[in-house]
Design a protein around this motif. Structure first.
Motif, PDB file in Angstrom:
ATOM      1  N   GLY A 148      19.843  74.493  50.418  1.00  0.00           N
ATOM      2  CA  GLY A 148      20.738  74.656  49.287  1.00  0.00           C
ATOM      3  C   GLY A 148      22.157  74.223  49.595  1.00  0.00           C
ATOM      4  O   GLY A 148      22.641  74.328  50.729  1.00  0.00           O
ATOM      5  N   LEU A 149      22.814  73.711  48.580  1.00  0.00           N
ATOM      6  CA  LEU A 149      24.217  73.320  48.696  1.00  0.00           C
ATOM      7  C   LEU A 149      25.096  74.531  48.378  1.00  0.00           C
ATOM      8  O   LEU A 149      24.774  75.320  47.479  1.00  0.00           O
ATOM      9  CB  LEU A 149      24.536  72.174  47.733  1.00  0.00           C
ATOM     10  CG  LEU A 149      24.145  70.753  48.151  1.00  0.00           C
ATOM     11  CD1 LEU A 149      22.639  70.620  48.332  1.00  0.00           C
ATOM     12  CD2 LEU A 149      24.624  69.748  47.125  1.00  0.00           C
ATOM     13  N   ASP A 150      26.172  74.678  49.113  1.00  0.00           N
ATOM     14  CA  ASP A 150      27.105  75.775  48.855  1.00  0.00           C
ATOM     15  C   ASP A 150      28.229  75.245  47.973  1.00  0.00           C
ATOM     16  O   ASP A 150      29.179  74.634  48.456  1.00  0.00           O
ATOM     17  CB  ASP A 150      27.675  76.314  50.168  1.00  0.00           C
ATOM     18  CG  ASP A 150      28.590  77.514  49.933  1.00  0.00           C
ATOM     19  OD1 ASP A 150      28.763  77.916  48.763  1.00  0.00           O
ATOM     20  OD2 ASP A 150      29.147  78.038  50.921  1.00  0.00           O
ATOM     21  N   LEU A 151      28.108  75.500  46.676  1.00  0.00           N
ATOM     22  CA  LEU A 151      29.091  75.016  45.713  1.00  0.00           C
ATOM     23  C   LEU A 151      29.980  76.145  45.199  1.00  0.00           C
ATOM     24  O   LEU A 151      30.652  75.987  44.185  1.00  0.00           O
ATOM     25  CB  LEU A 151      28.370  74.337  44.538  1.00  0.00           C
ATOM     26  CG  LEU A 151      27.392  73.214  44.913  1.00  0.00           C
ATOM     27  CD1 LEU A 151      26.762  72.628  43.656  1.00  0.00           C
ATOM     28  CD2 LEU A 151      28.090  72.139  45.727  1.00  0.00           C
ATOM     29  N   SER A 152      29.998  77.262  45.898  1.00  0.00           N
ATOM     30  CA  SER A 152      30.732  78.435  45.412  1.00  0.00           C
ATOM     31  C   SER A 152      32.186  78.462  45.857  1.00  0.00           C
ATOM     32  O   SER A 152      33.022  79.087  45.214  1.00  0.00           O
ATOM     33  CB  SER A 152      30.035  79.717  45.879  1.00  0.00           C
ATOM     34  OG  SER A 152      30.001  79.770  47.306  1.00  0.00           O
ATOM     35  N   ALA A 153      32.490  77.812  46.979  1.00  0.00           N
ATOM     36  CA  ALA A 153      33.855  77.840  47.510  1.00  0.00           C
ATOM     37  C   ALA A 153      34.079  76.606  48.362  1.00  0.00           C
ATOM     38  O   ALA A 153      33.134  75.973  48.832  1.00  0.00           O
ATOM     39  CB  ALA A 153      34.082  79.102  48.338  1.00  0.00           C
ATOM     40  N   CYS A 154      35.330  76.277  48.576  1.00  0.00           N
ATOM     41  CA  CYS A 154      35.676  75.115  49.392  1.00  0.00           C
ATOM     42  C   CYS A 154      35.308  75.372  50.847  1.00  0.00           C
ATOM     43  O   CYS A 154      35.720  76.379  51.433  1.00  0.00           O
ATOM     44  CB  CYS A 154      37.166  74.805  49.282  1.00  0.00           C
ATOM     45  SG  CYS A 154      37.711  73.450  50.363  1.00  0.00           S
ATOM     46  N   ILE A 155      34.548  74.479  51.424  1.00  0.00           N
ATOM     47  CA  ILE A 155      34.101  74.658  52.802  1.00  0.00           C
ATOM     48  C   ILE A 155      35.253  74.520  53.794  1.00  0.00           C
ATOM     49  O   ILE A 155      35.183  75.026  54.912  1.00  0.00           O
ATOM     50  CB  ILE A 155      32.976  73.650  53.127  1.00  0.00           C
ATOM     51  CG1 ILE A 155      32.277  74.038  54.425  1.00  0.00           C
ATOM     52  CG2 ILE A 155      33.510  72.238  53.197  1.00  0.00           C
ATOM     53  CD1 ILE A 155      31.029  73.243  54.711  1.00  0.00           C
ATOM     54  N   ALA A 156      36.326  73.839  53.387  1.00  0.00           N
ATOM     55  CA  ALA A 156      37.449  73.608  54.287  1.00  0.00           C
ATOM     56  C   ALA A 156      38.507  74.713  54.213  1.00  0.00           C
ATOM     57  O   ALA A 156      39.044  75.141  55.241  1.00  0.00           O
ATOM     58  CB  ALA A 156      38.100  72.259  53.981  1.00  0.00           C
ATOM     59  N   SER A 157      38.774  75.184  52.992  1.00  0.00           N
ATOM     60  CA  SER A 157      39.877  76.131  52.824  1.00  0.00           C
ATOM     61  C   SER A 157      39.455  77.494  52.307  1.00  0.00           C
ATOM     62  O   SER A 157      40.237  78.446  52.346  1.00  0.00           O
ATOM     63  CB  SER A 157      40.917  75.542  51.859  1.00  0.00           C
ATOM     64  OG  SER A 157      40.364  75.435  50.548  1.00  0.00           O
ATOM     65  N   GLY A 158      38.237  77.579  51.781  1.00  0.00           N
ATOM     66  CA  GLY A 158      37.794  78.831  51.170  1.00  0.00           C
ATOM     67  C   GLY A 158      38.236  79.000  49.738  1.00  0.00           C
ATOM     68  O   GLY A 158      37.918  80.017  49.098  1.00  0.00           O
ATOM     69  N   ALA A 159      38.961  78.023  49.198  1.00  0.00           N
ATOM     70  CA  ALA A 159      39.437  78.113  47.813  1.00  0.00           C
ATOM     71  C   ALA A 159      38.271  78.181  46.845  1.00  0.00           C
ATOM     72  O   ALA A 159      37.217  77.561  47.053  1.00  0.00           O
ATOM     73  CB  ALA A 159      40.314  76.907  47.494  1.00  0.00           C
ATOM     74  N   LEU A 160      38.474  78.937  45.759  1.00  0.00           N
ATOM     75  CA  LEU A 160      37.428  79.098  44.754  1.00  0.00           C
ATOM     76  C   LEU A 160      37.657  78.225  43.530  1.00  0.00           C
ATOM     77  O   LEU A 160      36.750  78.093  42.696  1.00  0.00           O
ATOM     78  CB  LEU A 160      37.351  80.564  44.319  1.00  0.00           C
ATOM     79  CG  LEU A 160      37.081  81.591  45.425  1.00  0.00           C
ATOM     80  CD1 LEU A 160      37.099  83.001  44.849  1.00  0.00           C
ATOM     81  CD2 LEU A 160      35.749  81.312  46.107  1.00  0.00           C
ATOM     82  N   ASP A 161      38.831  77.642  43.423  1.00  0.00           N
ATOM     83  CA  ASP A 161      39.195  76.879  42.234  1.00  0.00           C
ATOM     84  C   ASP A 161      39.315  75.390  42.549  1.00  0.00           C
ATOM     85  O   ASP A 161      39.497  74.987  43.702  1.00  0.00           O
ATOM     86  CB  ASP A 161      40.526  77.378  41.663  1.00  0.00           C
ATOM     87  CG  ASP A 161      40.462  78.845  41.265  1.00  0.00           C
ATOM     88  OD1 ASP A 161      39.405  79.262  40.763  1.00  0.00           O
ATOM     89  OD2 ASP A 161      41.461  79.558  41.480  1.00  0.00           O
ATOM     90  N   ASP A 162      39.215  74.583  41.481  1.00  0.00           N
ATOM     91  CA  ASP A 162      39.414  73.137  41.569  1.00  0.00           C
ATOM     92  C   ASP A 162      38.494  72.504  42.602  1.00  0.00           C
ATOM     93  O   ASP A 162      38.892  71.646  43.391  1.00  0.00           O
ATOM     94  CB  ASP A 162      40.876  72.821  41.898  1.00  0.00           C
ATOM     95  CG  ASP A 162      41.262  71.403  41.473  1.00  0.00           C
ATOM     96  OD1 ASP A 162      40.547  70.830  40.614  1.00  0.00           O
ATOM     97  OD2 ASP A 162      42.258  70.874  42.001  1.00  0.00           O
ATOM     98  N   LEU A 163      37.217  72.900  42.576  1.00  0.00           N
ATOM     99  CA  LEU A 163      36.228  72.308  43.477  1.00  0.00           C
ATOM    100  C   LEU A 163      35.771  70.988  42.863  1.00  0.00           C
ATOM    101  O   LEU A 163      35.108  70.976  41.829  1.00  0.00           O
ATOM    102  CB  LEU A 163      35.047  73.260  43.667  1.00  0.00           C
ATOM    103  CG  LEU A 163      35.411  74.654  44.198  1.00  0.00           C
ATOM    104  CD1 LEU A 163      34.174  75.529  44.290  1.00  0.00           C
ATOM    105  CD2 LEU A 163      36.109  74.557  45.543  1.00  0.00           C
ATOM    106  N   ALA A 164      36.123  69.897  43.507  1.00  0.00           N
ATOM    107  CA  ALA A 164      35.941  68.579  42.889  1.00  0.00           C
ATOM    108  C   ALA A 164      35.035  67.649  43.670  1.00  0.00           C
ATOM    109  O   ALA A 164      34.672  66.581  43.165  1.00  0.00           O
ATOM    110  CB  ALA A 164      37.301  67.914  42.707  1.00  0.00           C
TER     111      ALA A 164
END
Length: 243
Positions: A148-164
């Motif tokens: 499964g792909l982890d699309l819940s948070a940014c893998i680099a920063s942990g940010a939850l918003d603006d995942l692009a």
């Protein structure tokens, strides 16, 4: 061994002069193979087509023996095989599922997802009505098989918003800020792949690029890679339809 269940036919292979070996997906018992006596007959050929829904009865003396299978038709999608785009979608969905899933292991969410996208292909007047569902089914299959792909948070920063974006290495989402300067190395992440809903064609193709990469890398490898040709044909037909 005796099993009675509703199932979706995934693959049919001729066996002997008149019979056929059928692999079908059940909700509770996963992929089940069976030998259908007379499966190549005029009466059974229309029933034994990939994507058709059946009620199957499997009988075998031992669990290691190929079961004898008798089938009762429940719902036919045979008419879709005459339309190029729906036919290509059915061919890919059933071939993918047959190649990816091990036998006799339950995947109820995959069964529900497959029947849902097959219903969408059948009901929608055009591919735009089911293309997003097809991409989400591929995403579901990856998740159910442990990739499964982890699309819940940014893998680099942990940010939850603006995942692009999505990393092609880790399968994790990347925020726009964290991706600055590396956009060309990442996959664009369409919003619908995380949140559902309809999608425009550019977003659909972005999603299929992501799922196609991970399917080819993690699941459809070695001898299981043959279905990828069906996917290439389907995507090509989609692109022609919107050109």
């Amino acid at each position: 061994m005796h099993r009675l269940a509703e199932a979706v036919i995934l693959a049919v292979r001729a066996h002997g002069e008149h019979g056929a070996v059928v692999r079908a997906l059940t909700r509770q018992d996963g992929v089940q193979p069976g030998y259908v006596r007379g499966g190549r007959s005029r009466g059974l050929r229309p029933v034994l087509q990939p994507a058709n829904a059946i009620r199957g009865e499997w009988r075998a003396r031992t669990g290691e023996q190929l079961a004898a299978l008798t089938v009762e038709p429940l719902h036919s999608r045979a008419a879709l095989h005459a339309e190029p785009l729906p036919a290509a979608a059915l061919a890919w969905l059933t071939a993918l599922t047959a190649a990816a899933l091990p036998e006799a292991q339950p995947y109820p969410r995959v069964y529900d997802g497959l029947t849902g996208v097959l219903d969408a292909v059948e009901a929608a007047p055009s591919a735009r009505g089911w293309a997003a569902a097809l991409a989400r089914y591929e995403l579901l299959l990856l998740a159910e098989l442990g990739f499964g792909l982890d699309l819940s948070a940014c893998i680099a920063s942990g940010a939850l918003d603006d995942l692009a974006f999505v990393s092609p290495k880790s399968g994790g989402a990347v925020s726009r800020a964290a991706a600055a300067g590396y956009e060309a190395r990442l996959y664009a992440l369409p919003v619908f792949l995380r949140e559902g809903g309809m999608a425009d064609w550019p977003d659909v193709f972005d999603a299929l690029r992501i799922t196609g990469h991970f399917l080819a890398r993690d699941i459809l490898i070695d001898r299981r890679s043959e279905p990828l040709a069906a996917r290439t044909r389907l995507v090509d037909l989609m692109k022609r339809a919107v050109a």
